[in-house]
Scaffold this motif. Structure first.
Motif, PDB file in Angstrom:
ATOM      1  N   GLN A   1     127.619   7.237 -14.071  1.00  0.00           N
ATOM      2  CA  GLN A   1     127.759   7.587 -15.486  1.00  0.00           C
ATOM      3  C   GLN A   1     127.758   9.098 -15.713  1.00  0.00           C
ATOM      4  O   GLN A   1     128.267   9.565 -16.734  1.00  0.00           O
ATOM      5  N   VAL A   2     127.180   9.858 -14.775  1.00  0.00           N
ATOM      6  CA  VAL A   2     127.052  11.307 -14.986  1.00  0.00           C
ATOM      7  C   VAL A   2     127.757  12.138 -13.917  1.00  0.00           C
ATOM      8  O   VAL A   2     127.669  13.367 -13.926  1.00  0.00           O
ATOM      9  N   LEU A   3     128.484  11.498 -13.018  1.00  0.00           N
ATOM     10  CA  LEU A   3     129.230  12.220 -11.985  1.00  0.00           C
ATOM     11  C   LEU A   3     130.640  12.507 -12.489  1.00  0.00           C
ATOM     12  O   LEU A   3     131.357  11.600 -12.912  1.00  0.00           O
ATOM     13  N   ASN A   4     131.013  13.769 -12.443  1.00  0.00           N
ATOM     14  CA  ASN A   4     132.347  14.168 -12.881  1.00  0.00           C
ATOM     15  C   ASN A   4     133.423  13.556 -11.987  1.00  0.00           C
ATOM     16  O   ASN A   4     133.193  13.340 -10.797  1.00  0.00           O
ATOM     17  N   PRO A   5     134.618  13.300 -12.532  1.00  0.00           N
ATOM     18  CA  PRO A   5     135.735  12.867 -11.690  1.00  0.00           C
ATOM     19  C   PRO A   5     135.966  13.891 -10.571  1.00  0.00           C
ATOM     20  O   PRO A   5     135.952  15.098 -10.811  1.00  0.00           O
ATOM     21  N   GLY A   6     136.121  13.400  -9.368  1.00  0.00           N
ATOM     22  CA  GLY A   6     136.249  14.284  -8.211  1.00  0.00           C
ATOM     23  C   GLY A   6     134.911  14.736  -7.660  1.00  0.00           C
ATOM     24  O   GLY A   6     134.854  15.416  -6.637  1.00  0.00           O
ATOM     25  N   GLY A   7     133.827  14.344  -8.342  1.00  0.00           N
ATOM     26  CA  GLY A   7     132.487  14.751  -7.930  1.00  0.00           C
ATOM     27  C   GLY A   7     132.004  14.000  -6.698  1.00  0.00           C
ATOM     28  O   GLY A   7     132.527  12.953  -6.329  1.00  0.00           O
ATOM     29  N   ILE A   8     130.968  14.560  -6.069  1.00  0.00           N
ATOM     30  CA  ILE A   8     130.417  14.023  -4.831  1.00  0.00           C
ATOM     31  C   ILE A   8     128.997  13.524  -5.081  1.00  0.00           C
ATOM     32  O   ILE A   8     128.181  14.220  -5.685  1.00  0.00           O
ATOM     33  N   PHE A   9     128.717  12.322  -4.599  1.00  0.00           N
ATOM     34  CA  PHE A   9     127.374  11.757  -4.617  1.00  0.00           C
ATOM     35  C   PHE A   9     126.940  11.540  -3.179  1.00  0.00           C
ATOM     36  O   PHE A   9     127.672  10.953  -2.382  1.00  0.00           O
ATOM     37  N   VAL A  10     125.747  12.045  -2.848  1.00  0.00           N
ATOM     38  CA  VAL A  10     125.194  11.887  -1.510  1.00  0.00           C
ATOM     39  C   VAL A  10     123.838  11.213  -1.635  1.00  0.00           C
ATOM     40  O   VAL A  10     122.985  11.667  -2.404  1.00  0.00           O
ATOM     41  N   CYS A  11     123.635  10.145  -0.871  1.00  0.00           N
ATOM     42  CA  CYS A  11     122.352   9.442  -0.871  1.00  0.00           C
ATOM     43  C   CYS A  11     121.754   9.489   0.531  1.00  0.00           C
ATOM     44  O   CYS A  11     122.419   9.126   1.504  1.00  0.00           O
ATOM     45  N   GLU A  12     120.508   9.942   0.604  1.00  0.00           N
ATOM     46  CA  GLU A  12     119.776   9.896   1.871  1.00  0.00           C
ATOM     47  C   GLU A  12     119.087   8.539   1.973  1.00  0.00           C
ATOM     48  O   GLU A  12     118.474   8.075   1.011  1.00  0.00           O
ATOM     49  N   HIS A  13     119.171   7.922   3.145  1.00  0.00           N
ATOM     50  CA  HIS A  13     118.564   6.609   3.332  1.00  0.00           C
ATOM     51  C   HIS A  13     118.292   6.374   4.809  1.00  0.00           C
ATOM     52  O   HIS A  13     118.685   7.167   5.677  1.00  0.00           O
ATOM     53  N   GLY A  14     117.615   5.266   5.103  1.00  0.00           N
ATOM     54  CA  GLY A  14     117.278   4.919   6.474  1.00  0.00           C
ATOM     55  C   GLY A  14     118.459   4.358   7.237  1.00  0.00           C
ATOM     56  O   GLY A  14     119.494   4.007   6.664  1.00  0.00           O
ATOM     57  N   THR A  15     118.289   4.228   8.526  1.00  0.00           N
ATOM     58  CA  THR A  15     119.379   3.795   9.402  1.00  0.00           C
ATOM     59  C   THR A  15     119.702   2.311   9.266  1.00  0.00           C
ATOM     60  O   THR A  15     120.766   1.877   9.688  1.00  0.00           O
ATOM     61  N   LYS A  16     118.824   1.524   8.662  1.00  0.00           N
ATOM     62  CA  LYS A  16     119.084   0.089   8.507  1.00  0.00           C
ATOM     63  C   LYS A  16     119.922  -0.229   7.276  1.00  0.00           C
ATOM     64  O   LYS A  16     120.355  -1.360   7.102  1.00  0.00           O
ATOM     65  N   ASP A  17     120.137   0.750   6.410  1.00  0.00           N
ATOM     66  CA  ASP A  17     120.869   0.514   5.163  1.00  0.00           C
ATOM     67  C   ASP A  17     122.345   0.831   5.337  1.00  0.00           C
ATOM     68  O   ASP A  17     122.716   1.832   5.945  1.00  0.00           O
ATOM     69  N   ASN A  18     123.185  -0.038   4.763  1.00  0.00           N
ATOM     70  CA  ASN A  18     124.624   0.163   4.775  1.00  0.00           C
ATOM     71  C   ASN A  18     125.105   0.163   3.327  1.00  0.00           C
ATOM     72  O   ASN A  18     124.976  -0.837   2.630  1.00  0.00           O
ATOM     73  N   LEU A  19     125.646   1.282   2.881  1.00  0.00           N
ATOM     74  CA  LEU A  19     126.074   1.429   1.492  1.00  0.00           C
ATOM     75  C   LEU A  19     127.593   1.452   1.358  1.00  0.00           C
ATOM     76  O   LEU A  19     128.126   1.755   0.294  1.00  0.00           O
TER      77      LEU A  19
ATOM     78  N   PHE B   1     112.680   6.730  -1.982  1.00  0.00           N
ATOM     79  CA  PHE B   1     111.937   6.123  -0.882  1.00  0.00           C
ATOM     80  C   PHE B   1     112.875   5.117  -0.223  1.00  0.00           C
ATOM     81  O   PHE B   1     113.606   4.404  -0.909  1.00  0.00           O
ATOM     82  N   TYR B   2     112.862   5.071   1.076  1.00  0.00           N
ATOM     83  CA  TYR B   2     113.805   4.199   1.771  1.00  0.00           C
ATOM     84  C   TYR B   2     113.672   2.744   1.348  1.00  0.00           C
ATOM     85  O   TYR B   2     114.659   2.025   1.278  1.00  0.00           O
ATOM     86  N   GLU B   3     112.458   2.303   1.022  1.00  0.00           N
ATOM     87  CA  GLU B   3     112.286   0.912   0.579  1.00  0.00           C
ATOM     88  C   GLU B   3     112.935   0.660  -0.778  1.00  0.00           C
ATOM     89  O   GLU B   3     113.248  -0.482  -1.121  1.00  0.00           O
ATOM     90  N   ASP B   4     113.173   1.703  -1.574  1.00  0.00           N
ATOM     91  CA  ASP B   4     113.840   1.548  -2.871  1.00  0.00           C
ATOM     92  C   ASP B   4     115.340   1.316  -2.731  1.00  0.00           C
ATOM     93  O   ASP B   4     115.996   0.883  -3.671  1.00  0.00           O
ATOM     94  N   ILE B   5     115.905   1.618  -1.580  1.00  0.00           N
ATOM     95  CA  ILE B   5     117.345   1.430  -1.367  1.00  0.00           C
ATOM     96  C   ILE B   5     117.712  -0.048  -1.429  1.00  0.00           C
ATOM     97  O   ILE B   5     118.680  -0.434  -2.075  1.00  0.00           O
ATOM     98  N   LYS B   6     116.933  -0.872  -0.767  1.00  0.00           N
ATOM     99  CA  LYS B   6     117.260  -2.299  -0.669  1.00  0.00           C
ATOM    100  C   LYS B   6     117.411  -2.944  -2.044  1.00  0.00           C
ATOM    101  O   LYS B   6     118.394  -3.626  -2.320  1.00  0.00           O
TER     102      LYS B   6
END
Length: 179
Positions: free
Chosen positions: A137-155, A120-125
């Motif tokens: 902890q569970v992403l392999n080296p070289g792995g890709i993580f993608v997070c969907e979020h609202g336009t007000k969030d900067n990660l 939920f977008y409110e959980d990002i903050k």
């Protein structure tokens, strides 16, 4: 809602009438296009999966295994119905009903090449650091993580950040875990 790409393209997914904001079809299609050949045979983790649309798209595009994680009972039931209705082979996926904010990495039984999270977008903050810590902890080296979020969030301040792509009210931020 329909599967937009791959071997299951055009198949219909069950979704609840209210209570969740599923990843829009155009965002899912853009995500799959961005991941491209990296999906082939990949171990894919779909966090906050809802009824499974993103993970099912990954299977449709050739992912070797998808782990779906969802805590809401009604969404979890629809997830299992979608997998069954589409005839997805049981060796291609695992479903876990739990709260991501309290789960332990051991519950996932392994590591992943690609991880997608759509909280939920409110959980990002207040919750992105917890999500990020679990993912790393569970992403392999070289792995890709993608997070969907609202336009007000900067990660962009988090390690591994690569880019953010905008699609209307949604954004996808991409991270790569260095080798």
């Amino acid at each position: 809602m329909h599967i937009t790409t791959g071997s299951l393209k055009g198949k219909v997914l069950l979704t609840p009438t209210r209570g969740i904001r599923p990843t829009a079809e155009r965002v899912r299609q853009a995500l799959m296009n961005s991941l491209g050949p990296k999906l082939q045979g990949a171990r894919f983790l779909d966090l906050f999966c809802g009824t499974g649309s993103v993970g099912i798209e990954a299977i449709s595009q050739g992912a070797g295994f998808v782990c779906f994680v969802e805590k809401a009972e009604k969404n979890y039931i629809l997830l299992k119905q979608n997998l069954s209705n589409l005839g997805v082979e049981k060796n291609l996926y695992k479903t876990i009903k739990t709260n991501i904010f309290t789960m332990k990495p051991e519950q996932l039984e392994g590591t992943f090449d690609i991880i997608f999270a759509d909280p939920f977008y409110e959980d990002i903050k207040d919750g992105f650091e917890t999500i990020y810590h679990l993912v790393w902890q569970v992403l392999n080296p070289g792995g890709i993580f993608v997070c969907e979020h609202g336009t007000k969030d900067n990660l962009s301040q988090f390690p591994g950040y690569q880019e953010t792509k905008s699609y209307g009210d949604s954004q996808l931020s991409f991270f790569v875990r260095q080798v």
